[in-house]
Design a protein around this motif. Structure first.
Motif, PDB file in Angstrom:
ATOM      1  N   VAL A 187       0.869  -1.183   0.000  1.00 55.24           N
ATOM      2  CA  VAL A 187       0.000   0.000   0.000  1.00 55.24           C
ATOM      3  C   VAL A 187       0.904   1.231   0.000  1.00 55.24           C
ATOM      4  CG1 VAL A 187      -1.892   1.198   1.152  1.00 55.24           C
ATOM      5  CG2 VAL A 187      -1.711  -1.294   1.344  1.00 55.24           C
ATOM      6  N   ASN A 188       1.215   1.735  -1.181  1.00 51.38           N
ATOM      7  CA  ASN A 188       2.118   2.896  -1.240  1.00 51.38           C
ATOM      8  C   ASN A 188       1.361   4.223  -1.203  1.00 51.38           C
ATOM      9  OD1 ASN A 188       1.137   2.667  -3.957  1.00 51.38           O
ATOM     10  ND2 ASN A 188       2.846   3.952  -4.624  1.00 51.38           N
ATOM     11  N   GLY A 189       0.027   4.147  -1.127  1.00 51.82           N
ATOM     12  CA  GLY A 189      -0.785   5.357  -1.030  1.00 51.82           C
ATOM     13  C   GLY A 189      -1.899   5.187  -0.010  1.00 51.82           C
ATOM     14  N   GLU A 190      -2.065   6.181   0.845  1.00 49.19           N
ATOM     15  CA  GLU A 190      -3.200   6.237   1.770  1.00 49.19           C
ATOM     16  C   GLU A 190      -3.829   7.615   1.646  1.00 49.19           C
ATOM     17  OE1 GLU A 190      -2.318   5.103   5.779  1.00 49.19           O
ATOM     18  OE2 GLU A 190      -1.216   3.298   5.192  1.00 49.19           O
ATOM     19  N   LYS A 191      -5.115   7.641   1.380  1.00 54.42           N
ATOM     20  CA  LYS A 191      -5.797   8.913   1.158  1.00 54.42           C
ATOM     21  C   LYS A 191      -5.811   9.777   2.419  1.00 54.42           C
ATOM     22  CE  LYS A 191      -8.907   6.911  -2.300  1.00 54.42           C
ATOM     23  NZ  LYS A 191     -10.306   6.551  -2.615  1.00 54.42           N
ATOM     24  N   GLY A 192      -5.825  11.084   2.202  1.00 53.08           N
ATOM     25  CA  GLY A 192      -6.004  11.999   3.313  1.00 53.08           C
ATOM     26  C   GLY A 192      -7.373  11.794   3.933  1.00 53.08           C
ATOM     27  N   LYS A 400       7.890 -10.822  -3.739  1.00 48.34           N
ATOM     28  CA  LYS A 400       8.062 -11.770  -4.851  1.00 48.34           C
ATOM     29  C   LYS A 400       8.668 -13.091  -4.375  1.00 48.34           C
ATOM     30  CE  LYS A 400       9.941  -8.543  -7.555  1.00 48.34           C
ATOM     31  NZ  LYS A 400      10.562  -7.864  -8.731  1.00 48.34           N
ATOM     32  N   ARG A 401       9.593 -13.021  -3.422  1.00 53.05           N
ATOM     33  CA  ARG A 401      10.175 -14.253  -2.880  1.00 53.05           C
ATOM     34  C   ARG A 401       9.116 -15.072  -2.150  1.00 53.05           C
ATOM     35  NH1 ARG A 401      15.234 -15.057   0.347  1.00 53.05           N
ATOM     36  NH2 ARG A 401      14.888 -17.091  -0.591  1.00 53.05           N
ATOM     37  N   GLY A 402       8.257 -14.389  -1.424  1.00 53.95           N
ATOM     38  CA  GLY A 402       7.263 -15.099  -0.633  1.00 53.95           C
ATOM     39  C   GLY A 402       6.095 -15.632  -1.437  1.00 53.95           C
ATOM     40  N   PHE A 403       5.596 -14.815  -2.356  1.00 50.96           N
ATOM     41  CA  PHE A 403       4.378 -15.168  -3.082  1.00 50.96           C
ATOM     42  C   PHE A 403       4.637 -15.667  -4.499  1.00 50.96           C
ATOM     43  CE2 PHE A 403       2.646 -12.487   0.269  1.00 50.96           C
ATOM     44  CZ  PHE A 403       1.464 -13.135   0.596  1.00 50.96           C
ATOM     45  N   GLY A 404       5.837 -15.421  -5.012  1.00 52.37           N
ATOM     46  CA  GLY A 404       6.125 -15.823  -6.384  1.00 52.37           C
ATOM     47  C   GLY A 404       5.356 -15.024  -7.410  1.00 52.37           C
ATOM     48  N   LYS A 405       4.983 -13.801  -7.072  1.00 42.31           N
ATOM     49  CA  LYS A 405       4.195 -12.945  -7.965  1.00 42.31           C
ATOM     50  C   LYS A 405       4.841 -11.582  -8.089  1.00 42.31           C
ATOM     51  CE  LYS A 405      -0.259 -14.880  -6.414  1.00 42.31           C
ATOM     52  NZ  LYS A 405      -1.543 -14.522  -5.763  1.00 42.31           N
ATOM     53  N   GLU A 406       4.528 -10.911  -9.192  1.00 46.57           N
ATOM     54  CA  GLU A 406       4.958  -9.519  -9.344  1.00 46.57           C
ATOM     55  C   GLU A 406       4.134  -8.627  -8.417  1.00 46.57           C
ATOM     56  OE1 GLU A 406       7.505  -8.247 -11.107  1.00 46.57           O
ATOM     57  OE2 GLU A 406       8.051 -10.318 -11.563  1.00 46.57           O
ATOM     58  N   VAL A 407       4.724  -7.539  -8.004  1.00 38.60           N
ATOM     59  CA  VAL A 407       4.080  -6.628  -7.061  1.00 38.60           C
ATOM     60  C   VAL A 407       3.143  -5.664  -7.779  1.00 38.60           C
ATOM     61  CG1 VAL A 407       4.515  -4.670  -5.526  1.00 38.60           C
ATOM     62  CG2 VAL A 407       5.854  -6.749  -5.306  1.00 38.60           C
ATOM     63  N   GLU A 408       1.990  -5.424  -7.186  1.00 39.26           N
ATOM     64  CA  GLU A 408       1.088  -4.354  -7.609  1.00 39.26           C
ATOM     65  C   GLU A 408       0.975  -3.364  -6.467  1.00 39.26           C
ATOM     66  OE1 GLU A 408      -2.656  -5.806  -8.872  1.00 39.26           O
ATOM     67  OE2 GLU A 408      -1.833  -7.122 -10.427  1.00 39.26           O
ATOM     68  N   LEU A 409       1.204  -2.104  -6.770  1.00 36.85           N
ATOM     69  CA  LEU A 409       1.070  -1.047  -5.771  1.00 36.85           C
ATOM     70  C   LEU A 409      -0.356  -0.503  -5.817  1.00 36.85           C
ATOM     71  CD1 LEU A 409       4.391   0.898  -6.452  1.00 36.85           C
ATOM     72  CD2 LEU A 409       4.018  -1.047  -4.926  1.00 36.85           C
ATOM     73  N   PHE A 410      -0.887  -0.144  -4.663  1.00 36.89           N
ATOM     74  CA  PHE A 410      -2.246   0.392  -4.668  1.00 36.89           C
ATOM     75  C   PHE A 410      -2.458   1.338  -3.498  1.00 36.89           C
ATOM     76  CE2 PHE A 410      -2.300  -3.434  -2.185  1.00 36.89           C
ATOM     77  CZ  PHE A 410      -3.244  -3.251  -1.183  1.00 36.89           C
ATOM     78  N   THR A 411      -3.595   2.037  -3.559  1.00 32.84           N
ATOM     79  CA  THR A 411      -3.966   3.027  -2.555  1.00 32.84           C
ATOM     80  C   THR A 411      -5.172   2.537  -1.774  1.00 32.84           C
ATOM     81  OG1 THR A 411      -3.098   4.939  -3.737  1.00 32.84           O
ATOM     82  CG2 THR A 411      -4.915   5.355  -2.236  1.00 32.84           C
ATOM     83  N   LYS A 412      -5.213   2.878  -0.481  1.00 34.20           N
ATOM     84  CA  LYS A 412      -6.371   2.570   0.357  1.00 34.20           C
ATOM     85  C   LYS A 412      -6.881   3.845   1.015  1.00 34.20           C
ATOM     86  CE  LYS A 412      -6.888  -1.057   2.802  1.00 34.20           C
ATOM     87  NZ  LYS A 412      -6.803  -2.088   3.862  1.00 34.20           N
TER      88      LYS A 412
END
Length: 467
Positions: A187-192, A400-412
C-alpha cells in the motif's frame, strides 16, 4: 541468500503453538482506550497499560531489549547501528460495537477452520506477534545486521495517534519502515482523511400537516450511517405513510406520532460505495412529503443539495481523482436532530490533487451559506511513496520471494501508522480473498495468511536491515 524458505517453514512449524499462545494472551486483554482510568504511565487507560505490560513480558522472555516511553509507546529492539529499520504496530483495539453478532467471545481467541477469531487478531495483535517471531528468526541466524531493527508499538492508533507524536518527539525517524496493518502486496498510497461535524440550530419551526421532530442514528465513527429512526408528528397518519417509499418499517408510537426506521448494510465509512447510506433514503422520503414542517424542509434541502446519492463529494464541490490514488470518497456517518439542533458527522477521504486548504475553505463556504457550524475533529495527511524508491524495491523483492508474484502497488482509504513515517508504507498482512472483518464482528485472520506474512516479513527485514 542465507534466509531460505525451507528454513522458515521449519521454524514456523516448530513455533506454531507459541505464536498462537502469544496472540491469545494479548487478545485476552480488552485494550480499548478508557479515559476514566488514565494515570501515570497509562495515558490511554488501564487495559492498554496491561496489554503493553504483557507484550513487554513476552519480548523480555525472548531476551529482547524493550524500552517503554511513558505508556504512550514501546519499542522492542534488535541489532546495533546508527540507522534504524522500523516496524510500526499498535496494541489498542476498537470496541466491540455489536457483541450480539459475534459467534465467539471477542476477547478469547477461537481457532476454527484454520482461522483465529477475536478482537485484534488481525488489527493488529496477530501481525505484531508475527513481527516479533520474524525478529527472533533473524536473531537466531547469528548474523550482525547493518541497521538496528525496532518493533515500535503505539497505544492510540485507533483514536488520537498522540502515541506516535510522543514517540517521535524522543526518537529519530527510521531510514526504512513499514506497518503490517494493511494489505499485500504494498500500500504505497493512503488517502487523506478529514472528519468534520456539521451543526445547525433550528429554533423556529412552522408546524404543518406532517412534522419531522426527531432523528436518531448509529453513533460510531468510521461506519456508513446504516440505521436511522425518524419521528414524525402528523395530523394524518394514513397520508404520511402513503407518502413514504424508502423506509424499512413504520411503528405508531403515540396517537399523533409515528416512528419510521431506515436500515441499511453495515460498511466502513472509507468504503461508502459498499453499502447504501440510510440518510439518502431519509432525504428521498422527506422530498415526497407534502405539508412538511420547516425543520424537515431545511434538513431535506441540506441532504439533497450536498449529499444524497453521492459517495464522492461531487455535490460539495470536493470530487478529486488521481491516476495513482483513485477518487475521493465522502460519507455521512451519523445524523441527529435533537432539541432543535441538527448534527451530522462526515468522513471525507481524498487523493493527491486537492489541498487540505481548499477542502476546508469549501466546507466553510457551504457552512456559511447554509448557516452551519463546521467543526473538524480528525485530520490525517495523505501518504504517497514513489514506486521506484529504495524502500518499495526492497519490499517488492520480499513479496516476490514469498508469493512468487509480481508486485502491484495500490492506494487505500484506510489509515495505518505509515502516515507518521518519513519513508514508510503499509505492508500486509491481508491478502486477496481474506475477509478479516477488522473493526467488525468476528474479526479474524487466516493462519495460513499469518504464516505467509511472517515469511515475507523475514525477507523484508533481511533486505532492509542486513543489506
Amino acid at each position: 541468500m542465507i534466509v531460505n524458505k525451507e528454513l522458515i517453514i521449519d521454524y514456523l512449524k516448530s513455533n506454531q503453538e507459541s505464536i498462537i499462545n502469544d496472540i491469545r494472551s494479548l487478545v485476552e486483554i480488552p485494550s480499548i482506550r478508557d479515559e476514566s482510568t488514565i494515570d501515570i504511565n497509562q495515558p490511554f487507560g488501564i487495559e492498554i497499560r496491561k496489554a503493553f505490560d504483557k507484550l513487554i513480558q513476552i519480548a523480555k522472555d525472548k531476551n529482547f531489549v524493550v524500552k517503554d516511553f511513558d505508556g504512550y509507546a514501546i519499542h522492542i529492539e534488535y541489532g546495533e547501528g546508527e540507522e534504524v529499520v522500523g516496524v510500526l504496530n499498535h496494541i489498542d483495539v476498537v470496541p466491540v460495537y455489536t457483541k450480539e453478532l459475534w459467534l465467539s467471545n471477542p476477547f478469547n481467541v477461537c481457532e476454527k477452520d484454520n482461522h483465529l477469531y477475536g478482537r485484534g487478531v488481525n488489527d493488529n495483535k496477530g501481525p505484531l506477534v508475527g513481527i516479533l517471531y520474524a525478529l527472533l528468526f533473524l536473531r537466531n541466524l547469528n548474523i550482525k545486521p547493518k541497521r538496528k531493527i525496532r518493533l515500535i508499538v503505539g497505544g492510540a492508533e485507533e483514536t488520537t495517534w498522540e502515541c506516535m507524536e510522543h514517540y517521535f518527539s524522543i526518537n529519530e525517524q527510521p531510514k526504512f519502515a513499514f506497518s503490517p496493518d494493511g494489505n499485500f502486496p504494498i500500500v504505497n498510497g493512503e488517502k487523506g482523511i478529514l472528519y468534520f461535524n456539521l451543526r445547525k440550530k433550528i429554533n423556529e419551526d412552522k408546524f404543518r400537516n406532517h412534522n419531522l421532530v426527531e432523528i436518531k442514528s448509529n453513533k460510531e465513527d468510521g461506519f456508513v450511517c446504516d440505521k436511522i429512526e425518524a419521528i414524525f408528528k402528523t395530523n394524518d397518519k394514513k397520508d404520511l405513510i402513503k407518502s413514504l417509499v424508502y423506509y424499512t418499517e413504520i411503528e405508531e408510537i403515540e396517537e399523533e406520532k409515528i416512528l419510521v426506521r431506515y436500515i441499511g448494510e453495515r460498511a466502513l465509512s472509507r468504503n461508502p460505495h459498499r453499502s447504501y447510506n440510510c440518510a439518502f433514503n431519509l432525504a428521498k422520503d422527506l422530498d415526497k412529503i407534502k405539508g412538511l414542517n420547516d425543520k424537515g424542509i431545511i434538513i431535506k434541502d441540506i441532504l439533497n443539495s450536498y449529499f444524497t446519492d453521492d459517495n464522492h463529494g461531487k455535490k460539495l464541490g470536493l470530487y478529486t481523482e488521481d491516476v495513482n490514488m483513485g477518487v475521493s470518497t465522502l460519507c455521512i456517518m451519523s445524523i441527529f436532530l435533537e432539541k432543535d439542533e441538527l448534527n451530522m458527522k462526515i468522513d471525507f477521504r481524498y487523493p493527491k490533487g486537492i489541498s487540505l486548504e481548499f477542502i476546508t475553505n469549501r466546507i466553510n463556504e457551504v457552512g456559511k451559506k447554509e448557516n452551519l457550524i463546521v467543526d473538524t475533529y480528525k485530520d490525517l495527511k495523505l501518504l504517497y511513496v514513489e514506486p521506484n524508491s529504495e524502500l518499495i524495491n526492497k519490499l517488492s523483492n520480499a513479496y516476490k520471494r514469498g508469493f512468487g508474484k509480481e508486485v502491484e502497488l495500490f492506494t487505500k482509504g484506510a489509515a495505518s501508522y505509515a502516515r507518521v513515517l518519513e519513508n514508510g508504507v503499509a505492508f500486509g498482512p491481508t491478502i486477496d480473498g481474506d475477509i478479516p472483518n477488522s473493526h467488525k464482528a468476528n474479526e479474524n485472520i487466516s493462519i495460513d495468511t499469518l504464516y505467509k506474512a511472517i515469511e515475507v516479513y523475514i525477507y523484508a527485514l533481511y533486505n532492509l536491515a542486513f543489506q
